[in-house]
Design a protein around this motif. Sequence first.
Motif, PDB file in Angstrom:
ATOM      1  N   TYR A   1       0.792  -1.235   0.000  1.00  0.00           N
ATOM      2  CA  TYR A   1       0.000   0.000   0.000  1.00  0.00           C
ATOM      3  C   TYR A   1       0.824   1.285   0.000  1.00  0.00           C
ATOM      4  O   TYR A   1       0.305   2.342  -0.320  1.00  0.00           O
ATOM      5  N   GLY A   2       2.087   1.206   0.397  1.00  0.00           N
ATOM      6  CA  GLY A   2       2.924   2.400   0.440  1.00  0.00           C
ATOM      7  C   GLY A   2       3.261   2.820   1.858  1.00  0.00           C
ATOM      8  O   GLY A   2       2.508   2.552   2.801  1.00  0.00           O
ATOM      9  N   VAL A   3       4.394   3.485   1.994  1.00  0.00           N
ATOM     10  CA  VAL A   3       4.859   3.917   3.313  1.00  0.00           C
ATOM     11  C   VAL A   3       3.888   4.906   3.951  1.00  0.00           C
ATOM     12  O   VAL A   3       3.719   4.931   5.174  1.00  0.00           O
ATOM     13  N   ASP A   4       3.219   5.723   3.122  1.00  0.00           N
ATOM     14  CA  ASP A   4       2.321   6.725   3.672  1.00  0.00           C
ATOM     15  C   ASP A   4       1.050   6.120   4.265  1.00  0.00           C
ATOM     16  O   ASP A   4       0.224   6.836   4.827  1.00  0.00           O
ATOM     17  N   ARG A   5       0.908   4.797   4.161  1.00  0.00           N
ATOM     18  CA  ARG A   5      -0.241   4.138   4.790  1.00  0.00           C
ATOM     19  C   ARG A   5       0.059   3.739   6.231  1.00  0.00           C
ATOM     20  O   ARG A   5      -0.776   3.141   6.898  1.00  0.00           O
ATOM     21  N   LEU A   6       1.268   4.031   6.718  1.00  0.00           N
ATOM     22  CA  LEU A   6       1.613   3.825   8.119  1.00  0.00           C
ATOM     23  C   LEU A   6       1.473   5.171   8.811  1.00  0.00           C
ATOM     24  O   LEU A   6       2.176   6.122   8.480  1.00  0.00           O
ATOM     25  N   GLY A   7       0.552   5.282   9.750  1.00  0.00           N
ATOM     26  CA  GLY A   7       0.284   6.587  10.334  1.00  0.00           C
ATOM     27  C   GLY A   7       0.310   6.610  11.845  1.00  0.00           C
ATOM     28  O   GLY A   7       0.258   5.576  12.513  1.00  0.00           O
ATOM     29  N   LEU A   8       0.397   7.827  12.371  1.00  0.00           N
ATOM     30  CA  LEU A   8       0.270   8.089  13.803  1.00  0.00           C
ATOM     31  C   LEU A   8      -0.896   9.053  13.990  1.00  0.00           C
ATOM     32  O   LEU A   8      -1.016  10.038  13.267  1.00  0.00           O
ATOM     33  N   CYS A   9      -1.730   8.762  14.945  1.00  0.00           N
ATOM     34  CA  CYS A   9      -2.948   9.524  15.174  1.00  0.00           C
ATOM     35  C   CYS A   9      -2.656  11.009  15.340  1.00  0.00           C
ATOM     36  O   CYS A   9      -1.744  11.404  16.071  1.00  0.00           O
ATOM     37  N   GLU A  10      -3.448  11.843  14.657  1.00  0.00           N
ATOM     38  CA  GLU A  10      -3.252  13.289  14.698  1.00  0.00           C
ATOM     39  C   GLU A  10      -4.043  13.974  15.813  1.00  0.00           C
ATOM     40  O   GLU A  10      -4.008  15.198  15.916  1.00  0.00           O
ATOM     41  N   ALA A  11      -4.738  13.201  16.623  1.00  0.00           N
ATOM     42  CA  ALA A  11      -5.511  13.792  17.721  1.00  0.00           C
ATOM     43  C   ALA A  11      -4.637  13.844  18.967  1.00  0.00           C
ATOM     44  O   ALA A  11      -4.468  12.827  19.644  1.00  0.00           O
ATOM     45  N   PRO A  12      -4.049  15.006  19.275  1.00  0.00           N
ATOM     46  CA  PRO A  12      -3.168  15.075  20.441  1.00  0.00           C
ATOM     47  C   PRO A  12      -3.962  14.840  21.723  1.00  0.00           C
ATOM     48  O   PRO A  12      -5.132  15.233  21.808  1.00  0.00           O
ATOM     49  N   PRO A  13      -3.340  14.175  22.710  1.00  0.00           N
ATOM     50  CA  PRO A  13      -1.956  13.691  22.719  1.00  0.00           C
ATOM     51  C   PRO A  13      -1.831  12.216  22.325  1.00  0.00           C
ATOM     52  O   PRO A  13      -0.881  11.564  22.734  1.00  0.00           O
ATOM     53  N   CYS A  14      -2.747  11.687  21.568  1.00  0.00           N
ATOM     54  CA  CYS A  14      -2.833  10.236  21.330  1.00  0.00           C
ATOM     55  C   CYS A  14      -1.567   9.664  20.697  1.00  0.00           C
ATOM     56  O   CYS A  14      -0.800   8.970  21.351  1.00  0.00           O
ATOM     57  N   ARG A  15      -1.363   9.889  19.405  1.00  0.00           N
ATOM     58  CA  ARG A  15      -0.206   9.380  18.654  1.00  0.00           C
ATOM     59  C   ARG A  15      -0.141   7.857  18.589  1.00  0.00           C
ATOM     60  O   ARG A  15       0.939   7.266  18.470  1.00  0.00           O
ATOM     61  N   ASN A  16      -1.292   7.201  18.671  1.00  0.00           N
ATOM     62  CA  ASN A  16      -1.317   5.753  18.455  1.00  0.00           C
ATOM     63  C   ASN A  16      -1.046   5.444  16.983  1.00  0.00           C
ATOM     64  O   ASN A  16      -1.382   6.235  16.104  1.00  0.00           O
ATOM     65  N   ALA A  17      -0.468   4.283  16.744  1.00  0.00           N
ATOM     66  CA  ALA A  17      -0.188   3.860  15.377  1.00  0.00           C
ATOM     67  C   ALA A  17      -1.443   3.283  14.734  1.00  0.00           C
ATOM     68  O   ALA A  17      -2.312   2.745  15.417  1.00  0.00           O
TER      69      ALA A  17
END
Length: 209
Positions: free
Chosen positions: A137-153
């Motif tokens: 799917y591409g590297v950009d399909r690996l994300g970290l949550c943008e809702a601070p302070p979460c940052r879950n993968a």
Amino acid sequence: MELAYYSDYAVRLVNSEEPARGKDSLTSVEAVRDLFGGNQSAARRATDADVTRFRSVRARLRAVFEAADKGDETLAVDLLNSLLLEFPVSPQISGHDFRDDDGRPLWHMHLADHPSNATAGYAAIAAMGLAFHLTEYGVDRLGLCEAPPCRNAYLDTSTNRSRRYCSDRCATRANVAAYRARKRLEADRADRTGLAADSAQRATANGER
């Protein structure tokens, strides 16, 4: 078992810690075993020593997601390749537990690990699963949550690459926060406009005198 399933191993391990909130659920051998889900035969290999080893692998997997989140594809791939080299697996064709209407095995690819300990087995599956997801799917399909302070993968499987949050809960929280911020900005603008109007009226009144 589909290969895409294995990528969830990486997400589960990374999200056992929430650094911004100071939370870490990976504190016991029972917590390590829970990460294996239905793979109870592998979970039973876990010992107290695996707690520290799992945390080390977790940090390295999070680094992959962080690199991807920053758009550094080369670093993300290099970090993942180092895990693949350290924790190898062997692909095997399997047909256990899956039968078609005629009772024949439904052959599928399976990852067989040959671990010296529970951590090595889990890390091998997690790294390979993440590698399959990244290359498919591409590297950009690996994300970290943008809702601070979460940052879950999370792994973005949306059709338009639009996912930005790890869960519906975080998406709702972020949308509510954005709505409130817009309302505050509108209120501030209205106040400034009102003050400017008052100042203009006073200036006009003083001029007429």
